[in-house]
Design an enzyme around this catalytic site. Structure first.
Site, PDB file in Angstrom:
ATOM      1  N   GLU A   1     -92.228   9.445 -29.368  1.00  0.00           N
ATOM      2  CA  GLU A   1     -92.030  10.467 -30.381  1.00  0.00           C
ATOM      3  C   GLU A   1     -92.745  10.082 -31.662  1.00  0.00           C
ATOM      4  O   GLU A   1     -92.876   8.902 -31.977  1.00  0.00           O
ATOM      5  CB  GLU A   1     -90.537  10.574 -30.706  1.00  0.00           C
ATOM      6  CG  GLU A   1     -89.703  10.877 -29.502  1.00  0.00           C
ATOM      7  CD  GLU A   1     -88.213  10.870 -29.827  1.00  0.00           C
ATOM      8  OE1 GLU A   1     -87.848  10.707 -31.006  1.00  0.00           O
ATOM      9  OE2 GLU A   1     -87.441  11.046 -28.894  1.00  0.00           O
TER      10      GLU A   1
ATOM     11  N   CYS B   1     -94.190   9.362 -39.281  1.00  0.00           N
ATOM     12  CA  CYS B   1     -93.375   8.295 -38.709  1.00  0.00           C
ATOM     13  C   CYS B   1     -93.881   8.064 -37.289  1.00  0.00           C
ATOM     14  O   CYS B   1     -93.920   8.987 -36.477  1.00  0.00           O
ATOM     15  CB  CYS B   1     -91.923   8.758 -38.722  1.00  0.00           C
ATOM     16  SG  CYS B   1     -90.809   7.612 -37.937  1.00  0.00           S
TER      17      CYS B   1
ATOM     18  N   CYS C   1     -87.264   0.313 -26.702  1.00  0.00           N
ATOM     19  CA  CYS C   1     -87.106  -0.773 -27.665  1.00  0.00           C
ATOM     20  C   CYS C   1     -86.191  -1.829 -27.065  1.00  0.00           C
ATOM     21  O   CYS C   1     -85.258  -1.513 -26.335  1.00  0.00           O
ATOM     22  CB  CYS C   1     -86.493  -0.236 -28.965  1.00  0.00           C
ATOM     23  SG  CYS C   1     -86.387  -1.490 -30.273  1.00  0.00           S
TER      24      CYS C   1
ATOM     25  N   CYS D   1     -80.067  -2.152 -30.895  1.00  0.00           N
ATOM     26  CA  CYS D   1     -79.150  -1.678 -31.951  1.00  0.00           C
ATOM     27  C   CYS D   1     -78.214  -0.633 -31.333  1.00  0.00           C
ATOM     28  O   CYS D   1     -78.685   0.334 -30.727  1.00  0.00           O
ATOM     29  CB  CYS D   1     -79.932  -1.086 -33.123  1.00  0.00           C
ATOM     30  SG  CYS D   1     -81.128  -2.251 -33.820  1.00  0.00           S
TER      31      CYS D   1
ATOM     32  N   CYS E   1     -78.573   3.314 -31.942  1.00  0.00           N
ATOM     33  CA  CYS E   1     -79.918   3.910 -31.929  1.00  0.00           C
ATOM     34  C   CYS E   1     -80.263   4.417 -30.532  1.00  0.00           C
ATOM     35  O   CYS E   1     -80.052   3.723 -29.532  1.00  0.00           O
ATOM     36  CB  CYS E   1     -80.932   2.864 -32.383  1.00  0.00           C
ATOM     37  SG  CYS E   1     -82.640   3.421 -32.298  1.00  0.00           S
TER      38      CYS E   1
ATOM     39  N   CYS F   1     -84.928   8.199 -34.459  1.00  0.00           N
ATOM     40  CA  CYS F   1     -85.571   7.465 -33.370  1.00  0.00           C
ATOM     41  C   CYS F   1     -85.059   7.784 -31.986  1.00  0.00           C
ATOM     42  O   CYS F   1     -83.893   7.554 -31.694  1.00  0.00           O
ATOM     43  CB  CYS F   1     -85.206   6.009 -33.453  1.00  0.00           C
ATOM     44  SG  CYS F   1     -85.789   5.109 -34.721  1.00  0.00           S
TER      45      CYS F   1
HETATM   46  N1  SAH Z   1     -87.304  -1.378 -35.018  1.00  0.00           N
HETATM   47  C1  SAH Z   1     -87.556  -0.977 -36.384  1.00  0.00           C
HETATM   48  C2  SAH Z   1     -87.884   0.513 -36.490  1.00  0.00           C
HETATM   49  C3  SAH Z   1     -86.711   1.331 -36.064  1.00  0.00           C
HETATM   50  S1  SAH Z   1     -86.480   2.949 -36.633  1.00  0.00           S
HETATM   51  C4  SAH Z   1     -86.348  -1.302 -37.252  1.00  0.00           C
HETATM   52  O1  SAH Z   1     -85.324  -1.725 -36.716  1.00  0.00           O
HETATM   53  O2  SAH Z   1     -86.448  -1.165 -38.470  1.00  0.00           O
HETATM   54  C5  SAH Z   1     -86.232   2.931 -38.330  1.00  0.00           C
HETATM   55  C6  SAH Z   1     -84.791   2.932 -38.830  1.00  0.00           C
HETATM   56  O3  SAH Z   1     -83.976   3.995 -38.312  1.00  0.00           O
HETATM   57  C7  SAH Z   1     -84.066   1.636 -38.524  1.00  0.00           C
HETATM   58  O4  SAH Z   1     -83.468   1.185 -39.701  1.00  0.00           O
HETATM   59  C8  SAH Z   1     -83.039   2.079 -37.519  1.00  0.00           C
HETATM   60  O5  SAH Z   1     -81.945   1.212 -37.463  1.00  0.00           O
HETATM   61  C9  SAH Z   1     -82.694   3.463 -38.020  1.00  0.00           C
HETATM   62  N2  SAH Z   1     -81.989   4.335 -37.068  1.00  0.00           N
HETATM   63  C10 SAH Z   1     -82.025   4.307 -35.728  1.00  0.00           C
HETATM   64  N3  SAH Z   1     -81.228   5.262 -35.211  1.00  0.00           N
HETATM   65  C11 SAH Z   1     -80.677   5.914 -36.253  1.00  0.00           C
HETATM   66  C12 SAH Z   1     -79.761   7.020 -36.353  1.00  0.00           C
HETATM   67  N4  SAH Z   1     -79.286   7.616 -35.283  1.00  0.00           N
HETATM   68  N5  SAH Z   1     -79.404   7.430 -37.597  1.00  0.00           N
HETATM   69  C13 SAH Z   1     -79.926   6.835 -38.704  1.00  0.00           C
HETATM   70  N6  SAH Z   1     -80.799   5.809 -38.664  1.00  0.00           N
HETATM   71  C14 SAH Z   1     -81.163   5.347 -37.445  1.00  0.00           C
END
Ligand code: SAH
Length: 394
Positions: free
Chosen positions: A125, A138, A145, A149, A152, A369
């Site tokens: 995406e 973005c 990944c 987390c 996510c 994401c």
């Molecule tokens: N791996 C990288 C990029 C991830 S995406 C990182 O961890 O930073 C960027 C941000 O979006 C990260 O801070 C991630 O934790 C956050 N994120 C992921 N899913 C989310 C959601 N459902 N709501 C809000 N933020 C989210």
């Protein structure tokens, strides 16, 4: 850091290179490799060599790259000031674009999201955000990944592979194609699917084209943000690279017990090591750091968490970006209550923290994401939903 160019072997299968991914299982190989090469995978020098070997003058290389990155060409035949014969040769040897559009969604706030299918069937995406004069994109760095987390959508099924330089650049270009002629890309955030620092060489290769004002997209490195879960050795490598990219660290918790629960990869790293690496990055680049904090209802939104955050960040030149959770269907996490957000914010401000509470954008099109990919992953066939405007909740 870049891989050897494949420019002089356009018909051969590219070498399979061992990956820099965090977990040893991460692959950089593109399993389905047609005979033609992906032009976006080739370095500027590689393209020049390829042209010179075929008797074309060097300047054609710059001309082609400007057509791709600045003049928004979608096909070789669009490159009207190249000799017809050269356009034909390029078309025989290279794919300019390799992804197919699975879905294109537009939200009422100007956010647009693309779900793209790669040559091997993997899906990624990428998002275009319009905010005043800003046109931010973005971009994803991996299929899936490995960081795990818990809140996510991207990592729910683990990581499939690293994206190539060309696949990262292709997202930028496909998003640029969505712009009107008078709009220009202004910012890039590596905040799509995947962990960019687990695919650092390819991310850096692609970003060096993004920042190149002569042949590339010409976006200042100060307007390019790499977001990471926090991998200290890779943060040090990034600090040693030539460009002062903006670094954002996804903290999400002020102490290790809580962060271990939310960001499992933390168990083997720890907040302290991450903050120390961030401090080294700041010392080297003088770029103000950003810490990101996704606020999850009843999990990390307590006054005690806010106070701990103040202790952790108060003496640092850093910005704290607080983002309310964007709920993922099927996951048990919630957006925080407005009372909790209010309290959290007050404690941080009173503690002298430079904090920004980010508004969510694109919720209605599953812009967080990995959400759209998940929603559509069971669809058997490729469907383009064109420019349809998605209306819905929020
Ligand atoms: N791996 C990288 C990029 C991830 S995406 C990182 O961890 O930073 C960027 C941000 O979006 C990260 O801070 C991630 O934790 C956050 N994120 C992921 N899913 C989310 C959601 N459902 N709501 C809000 N933020 C989210």
């Amino acid at each position: 850091m870049s891989e050897p160019s494949q420019g002089n072997r356009p018909n051969s299968v590219p070498p399979i290179v061992a990956g820099p991914g965090l977990s040893s299982g991460v692959s950089n190989a593109v399993p389905v490799e047609p005979e033609r090469s992906h032009l976006l995978d080739m370095s500027s020098e590689g393209l020049t060599d390829w042209l010179v070997e075929r008797g074309w003058p060097k300047f054609r290389s710059a001309q082609i790259q400007r057509w791709i990155y600045q003049r928004r060409a979608k096909r070789f035949e669009d490159m009207t000031d190249l000799p017809k014969d050269l356009r034909k040769q390029l078309d025989t040897h290279f794919d300019l674009f390799r992804t197919t559009l699975v879905a294109h969604q537009q939200a009422g706030d100007g956010t647009e999201k693309l779900l793209l299918q790669l040559a091997d069937g993997g899906r990624i995406e990428c998002v275009l955000l319009r905010d005043g004069p800003r046109r931010s994109i973005c971009v994803s760095s991996q299929v899936g990944c490995a960081m795990g987390c818990v809140f996510c959508a991207s990592g729910l099924d683990g990581v499939e592979r690293n994206l190539t330089r060309g696949e990262i650049l292709e997202q930028m270009l496909k998003l640029q194609h969505l712009l009107e002629v008078d709009e220009r890309l202004s910012h890039i955030v590596m905040m799509g699917m995947g962990e960019p620092l687990a695919n650092l060489p390819r991310v850096l290769d692609a970003l060096s084209v993004a920042k190149d004002p002569d042949l590339g997209l010409g976006i200042s490195p100060r307007r390019i943000t790499i977001s990471t879960v926090g991998l200290p050795p890779a943060i040090d490598k990034l600090a040693a690279s030539d460009a002062p990219y903006h670094l954002a660290i996804s903290l999400h918790a002020p102490n290790d017990p809580l962060r271990n629960r939310l960001v499992p990869v933390n168990k083997s790293i720890g907040i302290r090591a991450i903050i120390e690496a961030a401090d080294r990055y700041f010392a080297k680049t003088k770029r103000r750091l950003t810490f990101e904090y996704v606020l999850l209802g009843d999990l990390n939104d307590s006054p005690a968490c806010a106070q701990e955050l103040v202790q952790l960040l108060r003496h640092r030149t850093a910005m704290l970006n607080v983002i309310p959770y964007n709920p993922v269907p099927g996951l048990p996490y919630q957006t925080p209550s407005s009372t909790a957000v209010h309290q959290f914010r007050k404690i941080l401000l009173d503690g002298g923290i430079n904090v920004m509470f980010r508004q969510r954008k694109g919720d209605e099109i599953q812009a967080a994401c990995g959400q759209l990919r998940r929603l559509r992953e069971r669809e058997p066939q490729i469907v383009s939903i064109g420019n349809s405007s998605v209306t819905g909740a929020n």
